[in-house]
Enzyme design. Structure first.
Site, PDB file in Angstrom:
ATOM      1  N   ASN A   1      -4.851   2.686 -13.471  1.00 43.41           N
ATOM      2  CA  ASN A   1      -3.911   1.723 -12.887  1.00 43.41           C
ATOM      3  C   ASN A   1      -2.491   2.267 -12.978  1.00 43.41           C
ATOM      4  O   ASN A   1      -2.182   3.083 -13.841  1.00 43.41           O
ATOM      5  CB  ASN A   1      -4.007   0.397 -13.663  1.00 43.41           C
ATOM      6  CG  ASN A   1      -3.106  -0.680 -13.098  1.00 43.41           C
ATOM      7  OD1 ASN A   1      -2.985  -0.820 -11.871  1.00 43.41           O
ATOM      8  ND2 ASN A   1      -2.468  -1.454 -13.962  1.00 43.41           N
TER       9      ASN A   1
ATOM     10  N   ASP B   1      -3.247  -4.979 -17.827  1.00 43.47           N
ATOM     11  CA  ASP B   1      -2.260  -3.899 -17.954  1.00 43.47           C
ATOM     12  C   ASP B   1      -2.309  -3.254 -19.339  1.00 43.47           C
ATOM     13  O   ASP B   1      -1.279  -3.064 -20.001  1.00 43.47           O
ATOM     14  CB  ASP B   1      -0.844  -4.425 -17.634  1.00 43.47           C
ATOM     15  CG  ASP B   1      -0.735  -4.867 -16.186  1.00 43.47           C
ATOM     16  OD1 ASP B   1      -1.369  -4.246 -15.321  1.00 43.47           O
ATOM     17  OD2 ASP B   1      -0.010  -5.843 -15.914  1.00 43.47           O
TER      18      ASP B   1
ATOM     19  N   HIS C   1       1.507   0.762 -13.236  1.00 43.49           N
ATOM     20  CA  HIS C   1       2.243  -0.481 -13.501  1.00 43.49           C
ATOM     21  C   HIS C   1       3.726  -0.146 -13.653  1.00 43.49           C
ATOM     22  O   HIS C   1       4.082   0.802 -14.357  1.00 43.49           O
ATOM     23  CB  HIS C   1       1.707  -1.139 -14.774  1.00 43.49           C
ATOM     24  CG  HIS C   1       2.327  -2.474 -15.024  1.00 43.49           C
ATOM     25  ND1 HIS C   1       1.989  -3.601 -14.305  1.00 43.49           N
ATOM     26  CD2 HIS C   1       3.303  -2.871 -15.894  1.00 43.49           C
ATOM     27  CE1 HIS C   1       2.707  -4.628 -14.720  1.00 43.49           C
ATOM     28  NE2 HIS C   1       3.511  -4.212 -15.690  1.00 43.49           N
TER      29      HIS C   1
ATOM     30  N   GLY D   1       0.783  -1.230   0.000  1.00 44.03           N
ATOM     31  CA  GLY D   1       0.000   0.000   0.000  1.00 44.03           C
ATOM     32  C   GLY D   1       0.816   1.282   0.000  1.00 44.03           C
ATOM     33  O   GLY D   1       0.317   2.331   0.396  1.00 44.03           O
ATOM     34  N   SER D   2       2.054   1.219  -0.499  1.00 46.07           N
ATOM     35  CA  SER D   2       2.842   2.462  -0.509  1.00 46.07           C
ATOM     36  C   SER D   2       2.231   3.477  -1.489  1.00 46.07           C
ATOM     37  O   SER D   2       2.266   4.688  -1.236  1.00 46.07           O
ATOM     38  CB  SER D   2       4.306   2.195  -0.830  1.00 46.07           C
ATOM     39  OG  SER D   2       4.475   1.780  -2.156  1.00 46.07           O
ATOM     40  N   ASN D   3       1.639   3.000  -2.566  1.00 46.71           N
ATOM     41  CA  ASN D   3       0.970   3.931  -3.490  1.00 46.71           C
ATOM     42  C   ASN D   3      -0.307   4.490  -2.877  1.00 46.71           C
ATOM     43  O   ASN D   3      -0.619   5.669  -3.048  1.00 46.71           O
ATOM     44  CB  ASN D   3       0.667   3.243  -4.824  1.00 46.71           C
ATOM     45  CG  ASN D   3       1.894   3.155  -5.701  1.00 46.71           C
ATOM     46  OD1 ASN D   3       2.315   4.139  -6.298  1.00 46.71           O
ATOM     47  ND2 ASN D   3       2.515   1.984  -5.741  1.00 46.71           N
TER      48      ASN D   3
ATOM     49  N   SER E   1       4.183   3.273 -15.747  1.00 47.09           N
ATOM     50  CA  SER E   1       3.074   3.759 -16.581  1.00 47.09           C
ATOM     51  C   SER E   1       1.833   3.953 -15.724  1.00 47.09           C
ATOM     52  O   SER E   1       1.511   3.110 -14.888  1.00 47.09           O
ATOM     53  CB  SER E   1       2.717   2.745 -17.672  1.00 47.09           C
ATOM     54  OG  SER E   1       3.848   2.404 -18.438  1.00 47.09           O
TER      55      SER E   1
HETATM   56  C1  GRF Z   1       3.352  -1.256  -7.525  1.00 49.23           C
HETATM   57  O1  GRF Z   1       4.597  -1.597  -8.069  1.00 49.23           O
HETATM   58  C2  GRF Z   1       2.336  -1.001  -8.635  1.00 49.23           C
HETATM   59  O2  GRF Z   1       2.894  -0.418  -9.757  1.00 49.23           O
HETATM   60  C3  GRF Z   1       1.878  -2.407  -8.955  1.00 49.23           C
HETATM   61  O3  GRF Z   1       1.800  -3.032  -7.690  1.00 49.23           O
HETATM   62  C4  GRF Z   1       2.744  -2.438  -6.793  1.00 49.23           C
HETATM   63  C5  GRF Z   1       2.024  -2.013  -5.544  1.00 49.23           C
HETATM   64  O4  GRF Z   1       2.923  -1.539  -4.563  1.00 49.23           O
HETATM   65  N1  GRF Z   1       0.657  -2.383  -9.707  1.00 49.23           N
HETATM   66  P1  GRF Z   1       2.371  -0.884  -3.210  1.00 49.23           P
HETATM   67  O5  GRF Z   1       1.469  -1.941  -2.565  1.00 49.23           O
HETATM   68  O6  GRF Z   1       1.600   0.347  -3.569  1.00 49.23           O
HETATM   69  O7  GRF Z   1       3.572  -0.594  -2.380  1.00 49.23           O
END
Ligand code: GRF
Length: 186
Positions: free
Chosen positions: A105, A143, A107, A13-15, A134
């Site tokens: 999304n 994707d 990726h 969940g870092s994003n 991307s």
């Molecule tokens: C990221 O590399 C994203 O691009 C991919 O899954 C990963 C999720 O990482 N789709 P995080 O859980 O957000 O750290």
């Protein structure tokens, strides 16, 4: 205009965290109302709970995909969600969800290269000098779909661990930049 957002994530969940911080700092005009997750032990759940964001758990082993998607759409409608952001959701979505609202999304590759799992490792093992990220709208294929933004980072002479960190850092910035573009266009 403020977008009501559901984030779909099943991992660290870092994003998700980067999106939430950008929201809190007023950098992007979104309101994350819901986390949808299909892994009950995922760390992203903890991140959501500590922010008082509702968590909606789904289990693809217990229910048919179509039923899950129908219930999810009902849930999204009840919260007036108008944008879905995927952030490491390890399951391809079906047409019921795709036709409900725009879904974006992220990726870790220069799509269309390295679709699917382990994109960073595959690029690293191929000794690619630059690894991309991307941000794109999704369609019914994995994707795939119109690209909003792509950027890369030079990973020459870096270890896999360093590469992971660099790509993730880029992801956190690029997701926000892409959303700024999307929200401005709206
Ligand atoms: C990221 O590399 C994203 O691009 C991919 O899954 C990963 C999720 O990482 N789709 P995080 O859980 O957000 O750290």
């Amino acid at each position: 205009m403020l977008k009501k957002v559901a984030v779909f994530a099943s991992g660290n969940g870092s994003n998700f965290e980067a999106l939430y911080q950008a929201q809190e700092n007023g950098i992007i005009n979104i309101d994350i109302e819901l986390l949808v997750c299909n892994k009950k032990d995922a760390y992203v759940i903890e991140r959501a709970r500590e922010k008082d964001i509702e968590v909606y758990l789904i289990d693809y082993s217990k229910e048919a995909e179509e039923d899950i998607e129908n219930k999810l759409v009902t849930k999204l409608k009840s919260l007036n969600i108008d944008l879905v952001l995927l952030a490491g959701f390890l399951k391809k979505l079906g047409s019921t969800l795709i036709s409900y609202c725009p879904i974006i999304n992220i990726h870790p590759s220069f799509l269309p290269k390295y679709k699917g799992l382990n994109a960073i490792e595959r690029a690293f093992n191929n000794q690619d000098k630059e690894i991309g990220v991307s941000v794109h709208y999704i369609d019914e294929f994995l994707d795939n779909g119109p690209i909003i933004l792509q950027e890369g980072v030079n990973v020459e002479d870096k270890s896999l661990e360093e590469v992971y960190q660099m790509v993730h850092q880029l992801e956190h910035q690029l997701y926000i930049k892409a959303l700024q573009i999307v929200l401005e266009e709206d």
